[in-house]
Motif scaffolding. Structure first.
Motif, PDB file in Angstrom:
ATOM      1  N   GLN A  51       0.835  -1.195   0.000  1.00 26.97           N
ATOM      2  CA  GLN A  51       0.000   0.000   0.000  1.00 26.97           C
ATOM      3  C   GLN A  51       0.873   1.249   0.000  1.00 26.97           C
ATOM      4  OE1 GLN A  51      -2.731  -0.193   3.331  1.00 26.97           O
ATOM      5  NE2 GLN A  51      -4.159  -1.497   2.199  1.00 26.97           N
TER       6      GLN A  51
ATOM      7  N   PRO B  12      -4.888  -2.076 -11.559  1.00 20.51           N
ATOM      8  CA  PRO B  12      -5.879  -1.543 -10.618  1.00 20.51           C
ATOM      9  C   PRO B  12      -7.280  -2.083 -10.832  1.00 20.51           C
ATOM     10  CG  PRO B  12      -5.138   0.148 -12.171  1.00 20.51           C
ATOM     11  CD  PRO B  12      -4.226  -1.018 -12.341  1.00 20.51           C
TER      12      PRO B  12
ATOM     13  N   ARG C 267      -0.783  -5.892 -10.143  1.00 18.24           N
ATOM     14  CA  ARG C 267      -0.765  -4.435  -9.998  1.00 18.24           C
ATOM     15  C   ARG C 267      -1.854  -3.747 -10.811  1.00 18.24           C
ATOM     16  NH1 ARG C 267       2.678  -1.403  -8.140  1.00 18.24           N
ATOM     17  NH2 ARG C 267       2.860   0.006  -9.937  1.00 18.24           N
TER      18      ARG C 267
ATOM     19  N   VAL D  61      -1.775  -1.052  -3.929  1.00 24.41           N
ATOM     20  CA  VAL D  61      -1.209  -0.905  -5.274  1.00 24.41           C
ATOM     21  C   VAL D  61      -0.702  -2.235  -5.841  1.00 24.41           C
ATOM     22  CG1 VAL D  61      -0.603   1.524  -4.973  1.00 24.41           C
ATOM     23  CG2 VAL D  61       1.044  -0.251  -4.301  1.00 24.41           C
TER      24      VAL D  61
END
Length: 309
Positions: free
Chosen positions: A274, A301, A299, A280
């Motif tokens: 994070q 999102p 990763r 993340v």
């Protein structure tokens, strides 16, 4: 349309038409999510499949619904066929995907518990990342036949109806898939021991101790990152314990505000990175003989939405 809209859609489609079987129909949702996630490796797509399955059910006239002897079996058949179609198109989509594609990671609160405690071991194993990665190497028909029969215990006669092949052909598909699983499977490491190794890895990472990291990694370890072209990520696998150790130390140097948290990822010990309280990266591990063999760093999102709450 996401599954959190299911209730509203159903209510809209049943307005003015009381449905005494609504609770029974909606109670199948957990099972359908379990099935679709294992077939697709994506929670978002699994939710869409369940949504579409219910839309098709409520699009039928009441007399057709009443004529279906087992609504649960009907819902499973429809959801499985939708997944089969999606798996066929997924291969083309993933050829255009930027970098490596990794299944969407599950946080602990979405690891749905099945009713039968006897199913827990098989179902828990079938959501770990190493298992899902092997499933990605299968043909769509192999994957569907194997998951339906070996994980959810559907007889081959029912699998054949869903896949559109003979029971004998489905038996062969499942057998082929089973061989892939056996070939890739490492001796099981107790969860408590996995947690210890992941915790040691976290501490060595925080301390930027390359020697300790190398000692925790298998000499031929592999790390794969999935950024989906939306965030920075290595486009190709990183191989070798020393190279992996130096890479992650470099990451720590570039993000001094990074927080590393121990979390359950797909039912097994993992790590969450994070920055400013925002997730993340989610990392899943494959551990054998007290060494980390594989690391998968998600990763993208779009795959981390369940981790934002």
């Amino acid at each position: 349309m996401r599954a959190d809209a299911t209730k509203g859609v159903v209510e809209t489609m049943t307005t003015g038409r009381p449905d005494p079987g609504l609770n029974a129909i909606m109670s199948e949702r957990r099972h359908l999510l379990n099935l679709a996630y294992r077939l697709l490796g994506s929670l978002a797509e699994a939710e869409d499949v369940v949504q579409e399955t219910y839309v098709r059910w409520y699009a039928m006239p009441r007399h057709q619904q009443d004529a279906i002897e087992s609504p649960g079996a009907w819902l499973t058949t429809v959801a499985s066929r939708i997944c089969l179609d999606l798996l066929g198109s997924a291969r083309a989509r993933r050829e255009r995907y930027v970098g490596e594609w990794i299944p969407e990671p599950l946080p602990e609160h979405t690891e749905w518990t099945m009713v039968d405690p006897a199913d827990r071991v098989t179902l828990d194993e079938s959501i770990n990342m190493a298992f899902l990665i092997v499933l990605e190497s299968m043909t769509p028909a192999e994957r569907v036949a194997f998951i339906l029969h070996d994980v959810f215990r559907y007889p081959f006669a029912e699998v054949a109806e869903i896949v559109g092949r003979t029971p004998v052909a489905c038996r062969r598909l499942a057998s082929s898939a089973r061989r892939r699983i056996r070939t890739s499977r490492a001796p099981a490491t107790p969860t408590a021991r996995q947690a210890d190794i992941v915790r040691d890895f976290k501490r060595a990472w925080e301390a930027k101790d390359i020697a300790a990291l190398v000692g925790l990694l298998d000499p031929d370890a592999t790390t794969i990152a999935d950024g989906g072209g939306l965030v920075s990520a290595e486009l190709h696998p990183i191989q070798g314990s020393e190279q992996i150790a130096r890479t992650i130390i470099d990451i720590a140097g570039k993000a001094p505000d990074m927080t590393i948290l121990e979390r359950t990822v797909n039912g097994q010990p993992g790590l969450v990175l994070q920055q400013a309280g925002v997730t993340v990266t989610v990392i899943a591990f494959d551990i054998a003989d007290d060494r980390i063999r594989h690391m998968w760093a998600i990763r993208n999102p779009e795959k981390l939405r369940p981790w934002t709450n």
